[in-house]
Design a protein around this motif. Structure first.
Motif, short mmCIF file in Angstrom:
data_model
loop_
_atom_site.label_atom_id
_atom_site.label_comp_id
_atom_site.label_asym_id
_atom_site.label_seq_id
_atom_site.Cartn_x
_atom_site.Cartn_y
_atom_site.Cartn_z
N ILE A 178 0.85 -1.19 0.00
CA ILE A 178 0.00 0.00 0.00
C ILE A 178 0.89 1.24 0.00
O ILE A 178 1.65 1.46 0.94
CB ILE A 178 -0.93 0.01 1.23
CG1 ILE A 178 -1.81 -1.24 1.24
CG2 ILE A 178 -1.79 1.27 1.24
CD1 ILE A 178 -2.66 -1.38 2.50
N GLY A 179 0.80 2.03 -1.05
CA GLY A 179 1.54 3.28 -1.11
C GLY A 179 0.72 4.39 -0.48
O GLY A 179 -0.40 4.67 -0.91
N ASN A 180 1.26 5.02 0.55
CA ASN A 180 0.53 6.05 1.28
C ASN A 180 0.95 7.42 0.77
O ASN A 180 2.10 7.81 0.90
CB ASN A 180 0.83 5.91 2.78
CG ASN A 180 -0.01 6.85 3.61
OD1 ASN A 180 0.36 8.00 3.77
ND2 ASN A 180 -1.11 6.37 4.14
N PHE A 181 -0.01 8.16 0.18
CA PHE A 181 0.33 9.47 -0.37
C PHE A 181 -0.26 10.62 0.46
O PHE A 181 -0.68 11.64 -0.05
CB PHE A 181 -0.06 9.58 -1.86
CG PHE A 181 -1.54 9.46 -2.18
CD1 PHE A 181 -2.32 10.59 -2.37
CD2 PHE A 181 -2.13 8.21 -2.32
CE1 PHE A 181 -3.67 10.48 -2.70
CE2 PHE A 181 -3.48 8.09 -2.66
CZ PHE A 181 -4.25 9.24 -2.84
N ASP A 182 -0.26 10.43 1.77
CA ASP A 182 -0.68 11.49 2.68
C ASP A 182 0.03 12.82 2.36
O ASP A 182 1.21 12.81 2.01
CB ASP A 182 -0.28 11.12 4.12
CG ASP A 182 -1.35 10.31 4.84
OD1 ASP A 182 -2.44 10.15 4.29
OD2 ASP A 182 -1.06 9.87 5.95
N GLN A 183 -0.68 13.92 2.58
CA GLN A 183 -2.06 14.06 3.03
C GLN A 183 -2.97 14.32 1.84
O GLN A 183 -2.53 14.77 0.79
CB GLN A 183 -2.17 15.25 3.98
CG GLN A 183 -1.51 15.05 5.34
CD GLN A 183 -2.44 14.30 6.27
OE1 GLN A 183 -3.60 14.64 6.45
NE2 GLN A 183 -1.93 13.26 6.88
N SER A 184 -4.30 14.12 2.07
CA SER A 184 -5.29 14.49 1.08
C SER A 184 -5.39 16.02 1.00
O SER A 184 -4.90 16.73 1.88
CB SER A 184 -6.64 13.89 1.46
OG SER A 184 -6.69 12.52 1.12
N PRO A 185 -6.03 16.54 -0.07
CA PRO A 185 -6.00 17.99 -0.29
C PRO A 185 -6.43 18.85 0.89
O PRO A 185 -5.78 19.87 1.18
CB PRO A 185 -6.94 18.16 -1.49
CG PRO A 185 -6.79 16.89 -2.25
CD PRO A 185 -6.65 15.82 -1.21
N PHE A 186 -7.50 18.48 1.60
CA PHE A 186 -7.97 19.34 2.68
C PHE A 186 -6.93 19.42 3.80
O PHE A 186 -6.58 20.51 4.27
CB PHE A 186 -9.31 18.83 3.22
CG PHE A 186 -9.97 19.77 4.17
CD1 PHE A 186 -10.81 20.78 3.71
CD2 PHE A 186 -9.76 19.68 5.54
CE1 PHE A 186 -11.42 21.67 4.59
CE2 PHE A 186 -10.36 20.56 6.43
CZ PHE A 186 -11.20 21.55 5.95
N SER A 187 -6.43 18.30 4.22
CA SER A 187 -5.42 18.28 5.29
C SER A 187 -4.10 18.89 4.82
O SER A 187 -3.39 19.55 5.59
CB SER A 187 -5.20 16.86 5.78
OG SER A 187 -6.40 16.33 6.32
N PHE A 188 -3.76 18.67 3.57
CA PHE A 188 -2.57 19.25 2.95
C PHE A 188 -2.67 20.78 3.00
O PHE A 188 -1.72 21.48 3.38
CB PHE A 188 -2.48 18.73 1.52
CG PHE A 188 -1.21 19.00 0.78
CD1 PHE A 188 -0.13 19.66 1.36
CD2 PHE A 188 -1.10 18.61 -0.55
CE1 PHE A 188 1.03 19.90 0.63
CE2 PHE A 188 0.05 18.84 -1.28
CZ PHE A 188 1.12 19.49 -0.68
N ALA A 189 -3.83 21.31 2.64
CA ALA A 189 -4.04 22.76 2.67
C ALA A 189 -3.91 23.30 4.09
O ALA A 189 -3.37 24.39 4.30
CB ALA A 189 -5.41 23.09 2.09
N GLY B 295 -4.75 9.84 3.74
CA GLY B 295 -5.46 10.27 4.93
C GLY B 295 -5.92 11.71 4.80
O GLY B 295 -5.27 12.53 4.15
N ASP B 296 -7.04 12.02 5.44
CA ASP B 296 -7.57 13.39 5.44
C ASP B 296 -8.02 13.72 6.86
O ASP B 296 -9.19 14.00 7.11
CB ASP B 296 -8.72 13.52 4.45
CG ASP B 296 -8.79 14.90 3.81
OD1 ASP B 296 -8.00 15.77 4.21
OD2 ASP B 296 -9.63 15.10 2.91
N ALA B 297 -7.05 13.70 7.78
CA ALA B 297 -7.37 13.83 9.20
C ALA B 297 -8.11 15.11 9.54
O ALA B 297 -9.03 15.11 10.36
CB ALA B 297 -6.08 13.74 10.02
N ALA B 298 -7.74 16.21 8.91
CA ALA B 298 -8.37 17.50 9.24
C ALA B 298 -9.81 17.58 8.76
O ALA B 298 -10.55 18.47 9.18
CB ALA B 298 -7.56 18.64 8.66
#
Length: 403
Positions: free
Chosen positions: A175-186, A235-238
């Motif tokens: 599983i390649g993890n490309f954290d973070q998703s756009p919202f959390s990245f922003a 992941g999109d923790a935020a």
């Protein structure tokens, strides 16, 4: 139309072309005659079938192992996070010690932000962290999309995927993890509090930043697929229900998750979305993201989640990581059994921890979790004929076709 193979026939003798299929062997069920069913699958096959909600032999088990792998390999988190070789060796060593079905190739949640220009602080034995770099809308013009082969640790992570995939071959799901998703990245680029204000005071600025973040993570995720990942995870923790409400999730986070997953459809890799905390209020929305699987944290009633959206996506979860760290092995085993028995009837379920397990977790508790899946996760296949779980190309063939 399904054909009934002769006794002893295998799908590999019937089908070819680089495809991965399961052999068929006779099996006798109580009260019935001899019929055909699947023999035990490889871990990679098992996970991919579950994500596609196709028939498989038992519930896959995959604790969310991140920095715990560094502990198992005997190195610091700092060393783990900054060396492709050490990261890959740690991941492989942990998988071989515990025998779970999939590995996560991940360093920390700041990899994307660093590639975009954030300067990180690297403590020796805790995760790195950074500071926001966007203080006003005028600074958006200064952002450029990173190059996966050159910027930050993206090249390091791609090399780690290659090393893990080569070492594990087609036996284990990578599983390649490309954290973070756009919202959390922003949120990382702008600062969490500031970005929350932007959602209300400057929504267009928020949309513009989110679009830049989405384009960046698409580049990175596609490069991970080309490097040999079987599954793409983010992941999109935020965007958690514990932080923003369903209305803001559907307006600001979900459209850009959808943008990312649409763009990744041509990789051939199933995609998985992880949102920390209580996502109960947004489960139906998450199921429309375009991800084939959604990881739910321990705060969510996972059996209820399978009832609500298990007919649309694979559900992944959700043993409490704090319990895995602090409870006895017997208690971990019993809690694992309870979750597995409550969820295994759905067509797609992967037993996992609700979030990443702590570095202080006793190894015997991880063994207990894996053992419970093997003891209680068996899925009866009472129908005759080929199982219908055709996994597509092997990792090597798939990589060649991508060019």
């Amino acid at each position: 139309m399904r054909r009934e193979p002769a006794e002893g026939a295998t799908t590999s003798s019937l089908l070819s072309g680089g495809m991965v299929f399961m052999e068929l062997v006779p099996h006798r069920y109580a009260g019935g005659g001899g019929i055909f069913t699947m023999k035990a699958m490889s871990s990679r096959e098992r996970v991919l079938c579950a994500l596609r909600r196709e028939r498989h032999d038992r519930v896959p088990v995959t604790p969310l192992v991140g920095h715990y792998a560094a502990r198992i390999f005997g190195i610091s988190i700092g060393a783990y996070s900054r060396s492709a070789s050490l990261l890959a060796k740690s991941i492989v060593a942990a998988q071989r010690q515990f025998g779970y079905d999939a590995v996560y190739v991940a360093a920390d949640t700041w990899v994307n932000a660093e590639a975009m220009g954030c300067v990180l602080t690297y403590p020796e034995d805790s995760p790195p962290f950074g500071r926001p770099i966007i203080s006003s809308s005028d600074e958006l013009k200064n952002l450029r999309l990173p190059d996966p082969q050159r910027d930050g640790r993206w090249p390091l992570m791609l090399r780690a995927v290659e090393l893990v995939a080569k070492e594990l071959g087609n036996s284990c799901c990578v599983i390649g993890n490309f954290d973070q998703s756009p919202f959390s990245f922003a949120c990382q680029l702008r600062g969490v509090a500031e970005f929350m204000y932007d959602l209300i005071d400057s929504p267009q600025f928020a949309f513009d930043l989110l679009e830049i973040c989405a384009k960046a993570v698409i580049r990175y995720a596609k490069a991970m697929a080309s490097a040999g990942a079987d599954v793409l995870n983010t992941g999109d923790a935020a965007a958690s229900g514990s932080l923003i409400g369903a209305e803001f999730y559907e307006r600001f986070a979900l459209p850009f998750e959808q943008m990312v997953f649409r763009a990744l459809a041509d990789t051939g890799c199933p995609c998985v979305l992880h949102i920390c905390g209580d996502s109960s209020r947004i489960l139906e929305a998450m199921a429309t993201s375009g991800a084939q699987g959604i990881e739910v944290d321990y705060q969510v009633d996972v059996a209820e989640a399978t009832k609500r959206v298990g007919d649309k996506v694979c559900i992944i979860g959700n043993l409490n990581p704090a319990h895995i760290m602090s409870e006895t092995p017997d208690r971990v085993y019993e809690e694992s059994k309870s979750i597995i028995e409550a969820c295994k009837a759905v067509s797609g379920f992967v037993f996992a921890s609700g979030c990443t397990i702590a570095p202080a977790t006793p190894p015997e508790n991880v063994h207990a979790m894996v053992r419970a899946a093997r003891d209680w996760g068996s899925l009866s296949q009472p129908e005759t004929g080929i199982s219908g779980c055709a996994l597509g190309l092997t990792r090597e063939t798939r990589s060649k076709e991508r060019g």
